[in-house]
Design a protein around this motif. Structure first.
Motif, PDB file in Angstrom:
ATOM      1  N   TRP A   1       2.566   4.852 109.600  1.00 35.64           N
ATOM      2  CA  TRP A   1       2.667   4.666 110.846  1.00 35.64           C
ATOM      3  C   TRP A   1       3.790   3.778 111.336  1.00 35.64           C
ATOM      4  O   TRP A   1       4.453   3.936 112.413  1.00 35.64           O
ATOM      5  CB  TRP A   1       1.364   3.762 111.318  1.00 35.64           C
ATOM      6  CG  TRP A   1       0.174   4.780 111.561  1.00 35.64           C
ATOM      7  CD1 TRP A   1      -0.959   5.224 110.880  1.00 35.64           C
ATOM      8  CD2 TRP A   1       0.117   5.433 112.683  1.00 35.64           C
ATOM      9  NE1 TRP A   1      -1.752   5.979 111.403  1.00 35.64           N
ATOM     10  CE2 TRP A   1      -1.098   6.150 112.616  1.00 35.64           C
ATOM     11  CE3 TRP A   1       0.803   5.777 114.075  1.00 35.64           C
ATOM     12  CZ2 TRP A   1      -1.625   7.100 113.615  1.00 35.64           C
ATOM     13  CZ3 TRP A   1       0.433   6.593 114.779  1.00 35.64           C
ATOM     14  CH2 TRP A   1      -0.743   7.168 114.792  1.00 35.64           C
ATOM     15  N   LEU A   2       4.239   2.744 110.342  1.00 40.09           N
ATOM     16  CA  LEU A   2       5.439   2.249 110.512  1.00 40.09           C
ATOM     17  C   LEU A   2       6.808   3.054 110.852  1.00 40.09           C
ATOM     18  O   LEU A   2       7.546   2.870 111.561  1.00 40.09           O
ATOM     19  CB  LEU A   2       5.674   1.067 109.532  1.00 40.09           C
ATOM     20  CG  LEU A   2       7.028   0.238 109.524  1.00 40.09           C
ATOM     21  CD1 LEU A   2       6.642  -0.903 110.627  1.00 40.09           C
ATOM     22  CD2 LEU A   2       7.068  -0.538 108.165  1.00 40.09           C
ATOM     23  N   VAL A   3       6.951   3.925 109.772  1.00 39.63           N
ATOM     24  CA  VAL A   3       7.989   4.834 109.632  1.00 39.63           C
ATOM     25  C   VAL A   3       7.858   5.665 111.016  1.00 39.63           C
ATOM     26  O   VAL A   3       8.770   5.755 111.815  1.00 39.63           O
ATOM     27  CB  VAL A   3       8.112   5.680 108.711  1.00 39.63           C
ATOM     28  CG1 VAL A   3       9.249   6.756 108.596  1.00 39.63           C
ATOM     29  CG2 VAL A   3       8.535   4.690 107.261  1.00 39.63           C
ATOM     30  N   GLY A   4       6.633   6.241 111.551  1.00 37.01           N
ATOM     31  CA  GLY A   4       6.688   7.052 112.711  1.00 37.01           C
ATOM     32  C   GLY A   4       6.809   6.348 113.810  1.00 37.01           C
ATOM     33  O   GLY A   4       7.432   6.900 114.673  1.00 37.01           O
ATOM     34  N   VAL A   5       6.118   5.248 114.037  1.00 35.62           N
ATOM     35  CA  VAL A   5       6.433   4.622 115.227  1.00 35.62           C
ATOM     36  C   VAL A   5       8.067   3.986 115.306  1.00 35.62           C
ATOM     37  O   VAL A   5       8.689   3.951 116.684  1.00 35.62           O
ATOM     38  CB  VAL A   5       5.472   3.319 115.443  1.00 35.62           C
ATOM     39  CG1 VAL A   5       5.780   2.466 116.469  1.00 35.62           C
ATOM     40  CG2 VAL A   5       4.042   3.869 115.493  1.00 35.62           C
ATOM     41  N   SER A   6       8.592   3.298 114.056  1.00 31.74           N
ATOM     42  CA  SER A   6      10.072   3.147 114.407  1.00 31.74           C
ATOM     43  C   SER A   6      10.834   4.422 114.890  1.00 31.74           C
ATOM     44  O   SER A   6      11.901   3.996 115.298  1.00 31.74           O
ATOM     45  CB  SER A   6      10.564   2.394 113.013  1.00 31.74           C
ATOM     46  OG  SER A   6      10.329   3.229 112.165  1.00 31.74           O
ATOM     47  N   PHE A   7      10.676   5.357 114.007  1.00 35.07           N
ATOM     48  CA  PHE A   7      11.208   6.753 114.602  1.00 35.07           C
ATOM     49  C   PHE A   7      11.322   6.966 116.062  1.00 35.07           C
ATOM     50  O   PHE A   7      12.154   7.329 116.678  1.00 35.07           O
ATOM     51  CB  PHE A   7      10.959   7.768 113.630  1.00 35.07           C
ATOM     52  CG  PHE A   7      11.772   8.832 113.721  1.00 35.07           C
ATOM     53  CD1 PHE A   7      13.373   8.845 113.317  1.00 35.07           C
ATOM     54  CD2 PHE A   7      11.426  10.215 114.279  1.00 35.07           C
ATOM     55  CE1 PHE A   7      14.172   9.838 113.517  1.00 35.07           C
ATOM     56  CE2 PHE A   7      12.111  11.337 114.107  1.00 35.07           C
ATOM     57  CZ  PHE A   7      13.478  11.265 114.176  1.00 35.07           C
ATOM     58  N   ALA A   8       9.935   6.976 116.458  1.00 37.83           N
ATOM     59  CA  ALA A   8       9.945   7.230 118.029  1.00 37.83           C
ATOM     60  C   ALA A   8      10.532   6.044 118.889  1.00 37.83           C
ATOM     61  O   ALA A   8      11.172   6.704 119.797  1.00 37.83           O
ATOM     62  CB  ALA A   8       8.199   7.269 118.247  1.00 37.83           C
ATOM     63  N   ALA A   9      10.480   4.998 118.260  1.00 33.51           N
ATOM     64  CA  ALA A   9      11.320   3.797 118.774  1.00 33.51           C
ATOM     65  C   ALA A   9      12.646   4.095 119.111  1.00 33.51           C
ATOM     66  O   ALA A   9      13.319   3.950 120.128  1.00 33.51           O
ATOM     67  CB  ALA A   9      10.918   2.472 118.405  1.00 33.51           C
ATOM     68  N   GLU A  10      13.318   4.626 118.091  1.00 24.77           N
ATOM     69  CA  GLU A  10      14.772   5.049 118.017  1.00 24.77           C
ATOM     70  C   GLU A  10      15.074   5.991 118.879  1.00 24.77           C
ATOM     71  O   GLU A  10      16.165   6.065 119.634  1.00 24.77           O
ATOM     72  CB  GLU A  10      15.112   5.202 116.450  1.00 24.77           C
ATOM     73  CG  GLU A  10      15.147   4.182 115.462  1.00 24.77           C
ATOM     74  CD  GLU A  10      15.590   4.642 114.123  1.00 24.77           C
ATOM     75  OE1 GLU A  10      15.774   5.670 114.100  1.00 24.77           O
ATOM     76  OE2 GLU A  10      15.864   3.693 113.238  1.00 24.77           O
ATOM     77  N   ILE A  11      14.389   7.085 119.106  1.00 25.15           N
ATOM     78  CA  ILE A  11      14.400   8.040 120.086  1.00 25.15           C
ATOM     79  C   ILE A  11      14.436   7.454 121.588  1.00 25.15           C
ATOM     80  O   ILE A  11      15.163   7.709 122.342  1.00 25.15           O
ATOM     81  CB  ILE A  11      13.104   9.266 119.827  1.00 25.15           C
ATOM     82  CG1 ILE A  11      13.258   9.804 118.632  1.00 25.15           C
ATOM     83  CG2 ILE A  11      13.483  10.286 121.094  1.00 25.15           C
ATOM     84  CD1 ILE A  11      12.212  10.888 118.296  1.00 25.15           C
ATOM     85  N   ALA A  12      13.350   6.719 121.833  1.00 24.49           N
ATOM     86  CA  ALA A  12      13.345   5.936 123.035  1.00 24.49           C
ATOM     87  C   ALA A  12      14.689   4.887 123.188  1.00 24.49           C
ATOM     88  O   ALA A  12      15.015   4.919 124.308  1.00 24.49           O
ATOM     89  CB  ALA A  12      12.092   5.136 123.133  1.00 24.49           C
ATOM     90  N   GLN A  13      15.113   4.301 122.205  1.00 31.12           N
ATOM     91  CA  GLN A  13      16.407   3.714 122.389  1.00 31.12           C
ATOM     92  C   GLN A  13      17.308   4.303 122.988  1.00 31.12           C
ATOM     93  O   GLN A  13      18.013   3.955 123.635  1.00 31.12           O
ATOM     94  CB  GLN A  13      16.613   2.927 120.956  1.00 31.12           C
ATOM     95  CG  GLN A  13      17.716   2.144 121.115  1.00 31.12           C
ATOM     96  CD  GLN A  13      18.522   1.562 119.670  1.00 31.12           C
ATOM     97  OE1 GLN A  13      17.606   2.135 118.627  1.00 31.12           O
ATOM     98  NE2 GLN A  13      18.983   0.637 119.718  1.00 31.12           N
ATOM     99  N   GLN A  14      17.720   5.538 122.314  1.00 25.41           N
ATOM    100  CA  GLN A  14      18.691   6.359 122.541  1.00 25.41           C
ATOM    101  C   GLN A  14      18.815   6.651 124.124  1.00 25.41           C
ATOM    102  O   GLN A  14      19.859   6.940 124.782  1.00 25.41           O
ATOM    103  CB  GLN A  14      18.700   7.460 121.747  1.00 25.41           C
ATOM    104  CG  GLN A  14      19.116   7.502 120.300  1.00 25.41           C
ATOM    105  CD  GLN A  14      19.096   8.621 119.432  1.00 25.41           C
ATOM    106  OE1 GLN A  14      18.640   9.424 120.117  1.00 25.41           O
ATOM    107  NE2 GLN A  14      19.506   8.472 118.215  1.00 25.41           N
ATOM    108  N   GLU A  15      17.574   6.817 124.708  1.00 22.90           N
ATOM    109  CA  GLU A  15      17.494   7.049 126.302  1.00 22.90           C
ATOM    110  C   GLU A  15      17.484   5.952 127.011  1.00 22.90           C
ATOM    111  O   GLU A  15      18.070   5.767 127.932  1.00 22.90           O
ATOM    112  CB  GLU A  15      15.994   7.812 126.402  1.00 22.90           C
ATOM    113  CG  GLU A  15      15.886   8.208 127.746  1.00 22.90           C
ATOM    114  CD  GLU A  15      16.989   9.383 128.277  1.00 22.90           C
ATOM    115  OE1 GLU A  15      17.461   9.349 129.313  1.00 22.90           O
ATOM    116  OE2 GLU A  15      17.425   9.931 127.212  1.00 22.90           O
ATOM    117  N   SER A  16      16.751   4.811 126.655  1.00 19.72           N
ATOM    118  CA  SER A  16      16.757   3.473 127.599  1.00 19.72           C
ATOM    119  C   SER A  16      17.694   2.700 127.368  1.00 19.72           C
ATOM    120  O   SER A  16      18.058   1.919 128.290  1.00 19.72           O
ATOM    121  CB  SER A  16      15.359   3.005 127.448  1.00 19.72           C
ATOM    122  OG  SER A  16      15.313   2.390 126.092  1.00 19.72           O
TER     123      SER A  16
END
Length: 187
Positions: free
Chosen positions: A76-91
């Motif tokens: 979960w940590l790796v998955g959520v942090s990867f999803a957060a990195e995707i969101a970071q690139q956009e926001s």
């Protein structure tokens, strides 16, 4: 409807989110993949646990029980942090700059949880081994050693976390070394 038609229809549905909103689909897919991977690992761990319960050794049961929760947390940590990195690139929001540090500290915490469960299980095995086999182990010595090992794991984890956060721990380690020498001479 065959597989090819289903795939084409899914691609058409996902192509609606191209352009500005594509990152939302990517985040969703990463979280979905994380959920599926977590489900698969739980299924495999439970199946392996049923097989290992048939063996006489308790160490394999201990290792599997100790890794069960930390592995799920790691996924979960790796998955959520990867999803957060995707969101970071956009926001481009400032709060997402802490993703790397949070991931590193989370991994340290997960390793500590694993080690503490392993230590606790080892302590229980030795205490129960005394009653099962009749071998004489001093219960208080086992408990004291387990507490000492737990304390050393926690102190080491705290120092590694401080180092991860950017603090220099060399002064703390030097002071601890000098204090250890002084206690050694006093003893």
């Amino acid at each position: 409807m065959n597989t090819e038609q289903l795939t084409e229809q899914l691609i058409k549905q996902l192509s609606v989110f191209s352009g500005e909103d594509a990152w939302i689909v990517h985040v969703f897919l990463v979280v979905l993949a994380t959920m599926v991977l977590n489900f698969v690992q739980k299924y495999l761990i439970n199946r392996l646990q049923r097989q290992l319960e048939k063996t006489r050794t308790r160490w394999d049961d201990l290792l599997l029980a100790s890794v069960k929760r930390p592995l799920s947390l790691l996924i979960w940590l790796v998955g959520v942090s990867f999803a957060a990195e995707i969101a970071q690139q956009e926001s481009h929001t400032v709060i997402f700059n802490a993703i790397g540090v949070i991931r590193s500290i989370g991994i340290i915490v997960i390793i500590v949880v694993f080690l503490l469960q392993l230590i606790k299980g080892t302590e229980q095995i030795y205490i129960e081994k005394e009653t099962d086999t009749g071998q004489k182990y001093d219960k208080h010595t086992i408990e004291a050693l387990a507490k000492l090992v737990r304390l050393s794991v926690l102190i080491t984890a705290a120092l590694v976390m401080l180092q991860t956060l950017g603090f220099s721990v060399s002064g703390v380690l030097a002071f601890g070394g000098i204090g250890g020498i002084a206690v050694g001479f006093a003893a």
